[in-house]
Design a protein around this motif. Structure first.
Motif, PDB file in Angstrom:
ATOM      1  N   ALA A  16      42.702  67.416  28.634  1.00 39.05           N
ATOM      2  CA  ALA A  16      42.028  66.809  29.447  1.00 39.05           C
ATOM      3  C   ALA A  16      41.750  65.457  28.961  1.00 39.05           C
ATOM      4  CB  ALA A  16      40.564  67.446  29.552  1.00 39.05           C
ATOM      5  N   ALA A  17      41.695  65.067  27.597  1.00 32.96           N
ATOM      6  CA  ALA A  17      41.389  63.741  27.076  1.00 32.96           C
ATOM      7  C   ALA A  17      42.624  62.714  27.414  1.00 32.96           C
ATOM      8  CB  ALA A  17      41.190  63.915  25.399  1.00 32.96           C
ATOM      9  N   ILE A  18      43.924  63.285  27.161  1.00 34.68           N
ATOM     10  CA  ILE A  18      44.844  62.593  27.509  1.00 34.68           C
ATOM     11  C   ILE A  18      44.941  61.875  28.879  1.00 34.68           C
ATOM     12  CG2 ILE A  18      47.439  62.597  27.481  1.00 34.68           C
ATOM     13  CD1 ILE A  18      47.410  64.588  25.141  1.00 34.68           C
ATOM     14  N   LEU A  19      44.677  62.739  29.955  1.00 32.95           N
ATOM     15  CA  LEU A  19      44.774  62.519  31.451  1.00 32.95           C
ATOM     16  C   LEU A  19      43.624  61.657  31.551  1.00 32.95           C
ATOM     17  CD1 LEU A  19      46.168  65.477  33.298  1.00 32.95           C
ATOM     18  CD2 LEU A  19      47.367  63.804  31.956  1.00 32.95           C
ATOM     19  N   LEU A  20      42.450  61.672  30.962  1.00 32.27           N
ATOM     20  CA  LEU A  20      41.337  61.002  31.257  1.00 32.27           C
ATOM     21  C   LEU A  20      41.356  59.549  30.771  1.00 32.27           C
ATOM     22  CD1 LEU A  20      38.408  63.606  30.939  1.00 32.27           C
ATOM     23  CD2 LEU A  20      39.122  62.479  33.060  1.00 32.27           C
ATOM     24  N   ALA A  21      42.134  59.508  29.506  1.00 30.11           N
ATOM     25  CA  ALA A  21      42.078  58.209  28.997  1.00 30.11           C
ATOM     26  C   ALA A  21      43.220  57.304  29.612  1.00 30.11           C
ATOM     27  CB  ALA A  21      42.408  58.469  27.466  1.00 30.11           C
ATOM     28  N   HIS A  22      44.274  57.973  29.984  1.00 31.79           N
ATOM     29  CA  HIS A  22      45.217  57.387  30.788  1.00 31.79           C
ATOM     30  C   HIS A  22      44.960  56.780  32.060  1.00 31.79           C
ATOM     31  CE1 HIS A  22      48.989  57.361  33.332  1.00 31.79           C
ATOM     32  NE2 HIS A  22      49.447  56.641  32.506  1.00 31.79           N
ATOM     33  N   SER A  23      43.742  57.421  32.714  1.00 31.12           N
ATOM     34  CA  SER A  23      43.198  56.996  33.850  1.00 31.12           C
ATOM     35  C   SER A  23      42.109  55.964  33.587  1.00 31.12           C
ATOM     36  CB  SER A  23      42.670  58.040  34.812  1.00 31.12           C
ATOM     37  OG  SER A  23      43.837  59.083  35.306  1.00 31.12           O
ATOM     38  N   GLY A  24      41.828  55.554  32.535  1.00 31.49           N
ATOM     39  CA  GLY A  24      40.714  54.776  32.114  1.00 31.49           C
ATOM     40  C   GLY A  24      39.410  54.880  31.992  1.00 31.49           C
ATOM     41  N   PHE A  25      39.338  56.174  31.634  1.00 34.16           N
ATOM     42  CA  PHE A  25      38.119  56.654  31.016  1.00 34.16           C
ATOM     43  C   PHE A  25      38.069  56.481  29.394  1.00 34.16           C
ATOM     44  CE2 PHE A  25      38.443  58.678  34.980  1.00 34.16           C
ATOM     45  CZ  PHE A  25      37.479  59.217  35.441  1.00 34.16           C
ATOM     46  N   GLU A  26      36.741  56.171  28.942  1.00 31.57           N
ATOM     47  CA  GLU A  26      36.682  56.152  27.618  1.00 31.57           C
ATOM     48  C   GLU A  26      36.198  57.610  27.046  1.00 31.57           C
ATOM     49  OE1 GLU A  26      33.562  53.174  25.911  1.00 31.57           O
ATOM     50  OE2 GLU A  26      33.235  54.576  24.317  1.00 31.57           O
ATOM     51  N   VAL A  27      37.058  58.058  26.202  1.00 35.52           N
ATOM     52  CA  VAL A  27      36.828  59.608  25.788  1.00 35.52           C
ATOM     53  C   VAL A  27      36.758  59.507  24.337  1.00 35.52           C
ATOM     54  CG1 VAL A  27      38.059  61.916  25.894  1.00 35.52           C
ATOM     55  CG2 VAL A  27      38.553  59.995  27.761  1.00 35.52           C
ATOM     56  N   HIS A  28      35.553  60.321  24.130  1.00 31.84           N
ATOM     57  CA  HIS A  28      35.411  61.035  22.663  1.00 31.84           C
ATOM     58  C   HIS A  28      35.381  62.333  22.388  1.00 31.84           C
ATOM     59  CE1 HIS A  28      33.600  57.138  21.070  1.00 31.84           C
ATOM     60  NE2 HIS A  28      33.671  56.902  22.395  1.00 31.84           N
ATOM     61  N   ILE A  29      36.230  62.836  21.661  1.00 30.05           N
ATOM     62  CA  ILE A  29      36.194  64.136  21.221  1.00 30.05           C
ATOM     63  C   ILE A  29      35.403  64.465  19.992  1.00 30.05           C
ATOM     64  CG2 ILE A  29      37.594  66.386  21.132  1.00 30.05           C
ATOM     65  CD1 ILE A  29      40.075  65.117  22.139  1.00 30.05           C
ATOM     66  N   TYR A  30      34.504  65.596  19.956  1.00 26.93           N
ATOM     67  CA  TYR A  30      33.754  66.012  18.862  1.00 26.93           C
ATOM     68  C   TYR A  30      34.392  67.408  18.441  1.00 26.93           C
ATOM     69  CZ  TYR A  30      31.110  62.204  19.982  1.00 26.93           C
ATOM     70  OH  TYR A  30      30.775  60.559  20.200  1.00 26.93           O
ATOM     71  N   GLU A  31      34.964  67.459  17.114  1.00 19.01           N
ATOM     72  CA  GLU A  31      35.715  68.522  16.780  1.00 19.01           C
ATOM     73  C   GLU A  31      34.975  68.947  15.484  1.00 19.01           C
ATOM     74  OE1 GLU A  31      37.853  71.335  17.713  1.00 19.01           O
ATOM     75  OE2 GLU A  31      37.347  72.012  15.776  1.00 19.01           O
ATOM     76  N   LYS A  32      34.409  70.246  15.290  1.00 22.62           N
ATOM     77  CA  LYS A  32      34.043  70.624  14.143  1.00 22.62           C
ATOM     78  C   LYS A  32      34.640  70.892  13.104  1.00 22.62           C
ATOM     79  CE  LYS A  32      33.249  75.789  14.558  1.00 22.62           C
ATOM     80  NZ  LYS A  32      33.978  76.127  13.401  1.00 22.62           N
ATOM     81  N   ASN A  33      36.075  71.513  13.352  1.00 25.62           N
ATOM     82  CA  ASN A  33      37.025  71.555  12.443  1.00 25.62           C
ATOM     83  C   ASN A  33      37.608  70.270  11.918  1.00 25.62           C
ATOM     84  OD1 ASN A  33      36.819  74.346  11.902  1.00 25.62           O
ATOM     85  ND2 ASN A  33      37.673  74.606  13.830  1.00 25.62           N
ATOM     86  N   THR A  34      38.586  70.298  10.996  1.00 30.44           N
ATOM     87  CA  THR A  34      39.042  68.874  10.710  1.00 30.44           C
ATOM     88  C   THR A  34      40.539  68.750  10.978  1.00 30.44           C
ATOM     89  OG1 THR A  34      39.632  70.278   8.606  1.00 30.44           O
ATOM     90  CG2 THR A  34      37.911  68.847   8.262  1.00 30.44           C
ATOM     91  N   TYR A  35      40.900  69.164  11.971  1.00 28.96           N
ATOM     92  CA  TYR A  35      42.205  69.182  12.647  1.00 28.96           C
ATOM     93  C   TYR A  35      42.598  69.396  13.913  1.00 28.96           C
ATOM     94  CZ  TYR A  35      41.865  74.144  12.961  1.00 28.96           C
ATOM     95  OH  TYR A  35      41.454  75.337  13.278  1.00 28.96           O
TER      96      TYR A  35
END
Ligand SMILES: Cc1cc2nc3c(=O)[nH]c(=O)nc-3n(C[C@H](O)[C@H](O)[C@H](O)COP(=O)(O)OP(=O)(O)OC[C@H]3O[C@@H](n4cnc5c(N)ncnc54)[C@H](O)[C@@H]3O)c2cc1C
Length: 488
Positions: A16-35
């Motif tokens: 989801a992040a890849i397609l949204l960023a490619h369409s001009g959205f500012e995207v932040h992902i928060y991931e509790k794990n380290t990878y």
């Protein structure tokens, strides 16, 4: 610029992040794990590397499509190797069947097992192809956001054609008489964490994926897909915040306002996407009063998919006869699923799956086999150390009885239990894919991709639509991103 916050860097969140960023959205992902990758992850033990999560990769074009849609070349991020003869199926009587995506090869073996199946095989292939084609046309690429999406006439017409009221086992009985072969084709229900004796025949389409489209391995290990997704996301400007857990989503006037982070910060977004397991993460993060349509009783109304007991074993030897993928079937498959779903206990005689990726890529484990051994487990976090050790010993003992005495070659091993799975990924009782597909309602009407009570909150991942398994989860991220892009 519209801001999107994504909770979880699993395949659903990343696609989801890849397609949204490619369409001009500012995207932040928060991931509790380290990878990146969530359940698609690596483990290292001694000189061996293991793929956890997706071992059997199907539908490579789905992963490639995510990268290609952003104008990049998929092969620059991950490369697939097709495994022609992909799975050796060992049966309780000592015989085995090598499943391949070459139908002539499959058919030759059928003649030794089951003259009935030999005669019916073309009909079987035709029918699983039809089931797949219909599912692809009507279910995979659609987001299910509101009631009307579930009730559209076209969808209902398609639904009747995919054998929703016949179980996978009943369907398979029309084409296979030999109980060993029935086990082999019934096993596809476990790819959606469900029981072949309950889940609809529609899921025979998974056989189409393996037998016709083929089984793949990603060079460098399957988690290279997640690495590739994270790389492309970062190139497009997505900020992935690892080691940061989202602890709360505040809601005002039916809109997600802020997300609160384990580092004490609070962030505002126009749109929020939950990639973590909907059955667990949504109720954990959103106050009950803000989600009247998704109360504890709704969560409890779902039957979760199975979990898994995984034993990683690094060996100092290449064991004769072990392939990349193999299954050692139990003697009573029906009993196994009764124990898993009705009694909620570890099977007394478990079917054992082993992935040995160093068979294909030696570098994954230069000094011997890298066995990722999996048995189906009930979705419950109630477990004791004694119970886990007993399962481990049972696995080694059974393999030894079947002619694979691997334990004496183990340099190091490690258990990953349903409770570990639940804690690591915040999955509901360690379930692998959210709600099971055992009931027609849950197989076809999975939780919607959008929160009913919160206008800017979406869901991607295995617990929502179209379902579990790495290609489906990736599609859920793509579907939701496309919906958000179109609604901009
Ligand atoms: C043992 C096992 C074997 C499997 N075998 C196969 C297979 O052979 N083939 C196949 O296709 N699929 C297989 N799968 C399924 C596949 O791994 C999953 O369907 C897919 O990887 C799930 O992706 P996802 O995006 O839904 O979620 P996940 O991978 O679960 O990602 C969700 C992420 O959200 C994060 N998260 C949750 N809550 C929070 C929070 N509050 N704050 C921050 N982060 C949070 C989690 O840490 C996680 O990283 C297997 C899974 C397992 C566990």
């Amino acid at each position: 610029m519209m801001k999107v916050g994504i909770i979880g860097a699993g395949l659903g969140g990343l696609s989801a992040a890849i397609l949204l960023a490619h369409s001009g959205f500012e995207v932040h992902i928060y991931e509790k794990n380290t990878y990146p990758g969530g359940k698609m992850r690596r483990y290292s033990l001694g000189s061996s590397q293991f793929d956890f999560g997706p071992n059997t990769i199907t539908m490579p074009s789905v992963f490639q499509e995510v990268i290609a849609q952003t104008g990049a070349v998929p092969d620059d991020y991950f490369q697939f190797t097709r495994l022609e003869v992909h799975t050796r199926n060992h049966f309780a009587d000592g015989s085995y069947f090598d499943l391949s995506s070459d139908q002539t090869f499959n058919k030759e073996q059928l003649s030794n097992f089951d003259p009935f199946a030999y005669k019916k095989f073309e009909g079987y292939i035709k029918e699983i192809t039809r089931l797949y084609t219909l599912s692809e046309q009507h279910f995979f690429r659609k987001t299910f956001m509101k009631k009307q999406d579930f009730l559209s006439l076209n969808l209902l017409k398609a639904l009747v054609k995919v054998r929703p009221l016949q179980t996978l086992h009943q369907f398979n009985q029309q084409y296979f008489e030999d109980t060993r072969l029935l086990q082999m084709v019934n096993r596809y229900a476990t790819y959606v964490g469900s029981s072949p004796y309950e889940t609809p025949a529609t899921f025979a389409m998974i056989a189409y994926l393996e037998m016709i489209q083929g089984v793949y391995y990603v060079n460098g290990g399957n988690p290279t897909i997640a690495d590739g997704f994270a790389k492309r996301a970062t190139e497009l400007g997505v900020q992935i915040h690892y080691g940061v857990e989202v602890t709360k989503i505040s809601v005002e006037s039916r809109k997600a306002r802020q997300i609160y982070l384990s580092n004490g910060e609070a962030k505002k977004f126009d749109t929020v996407i939950i990639n973590g397991d909907l059955l667990k993460v949504y109720p954990d993060l959103v106050e009950s009063r803000d989600r009247p349509s998704f109360q504890t009783k709704h969560v409890e109304s779902y039957q979760p998919t199975m979990s898994a007991f995984v034993l990683l074993a690094s060996l100092n030897k290449r064991v004769e006869g072990l392939k990349h993928h193999q299954v050692f079937f139990s003697s009573d498959y029906y009993k196994e699923f009764q124990e898993l779903f009705q009694k909620k206990q570890f099977p007394s005689d478990p079917t054992i799956y082993i992935c040995n990726s160093s068979y294909t890529e030696k570098a994954m484990s230069p000094n011997g086999d890298n066995l990722m051994i999996l048995i189906n487990a009930p979705a419950t976090t109630i477990e004791s150390t004694d119970q886990l050790v007993e399962q481990k010993q049972k696995i080694y003992h059974t393999l030894s009885l079947k002619g694979f005495p691997v334990q004496k070659h183990v340099v190091e091993d490690m258990i990953i239990s349903p409770r570990n799975i639940s804690h690591q990924f915040h999955s509901f009782n360690g379930a692998l894919y959210g709600p099971s597909a055992n009931r027609v309602k849950d197989a076809f009407f999975r939780p919607s991709n959008k929160a009913k009570d919160i206008n800017n909150l979406y869901f991607v991942g295995g617990s929502t639509h179209p379902g579990g398994g790495s290609p489906m989860v990736t599609m859920s991220g793509m579907n939701v991103a496309n919906h958000i892009i179109q609604s901009k």
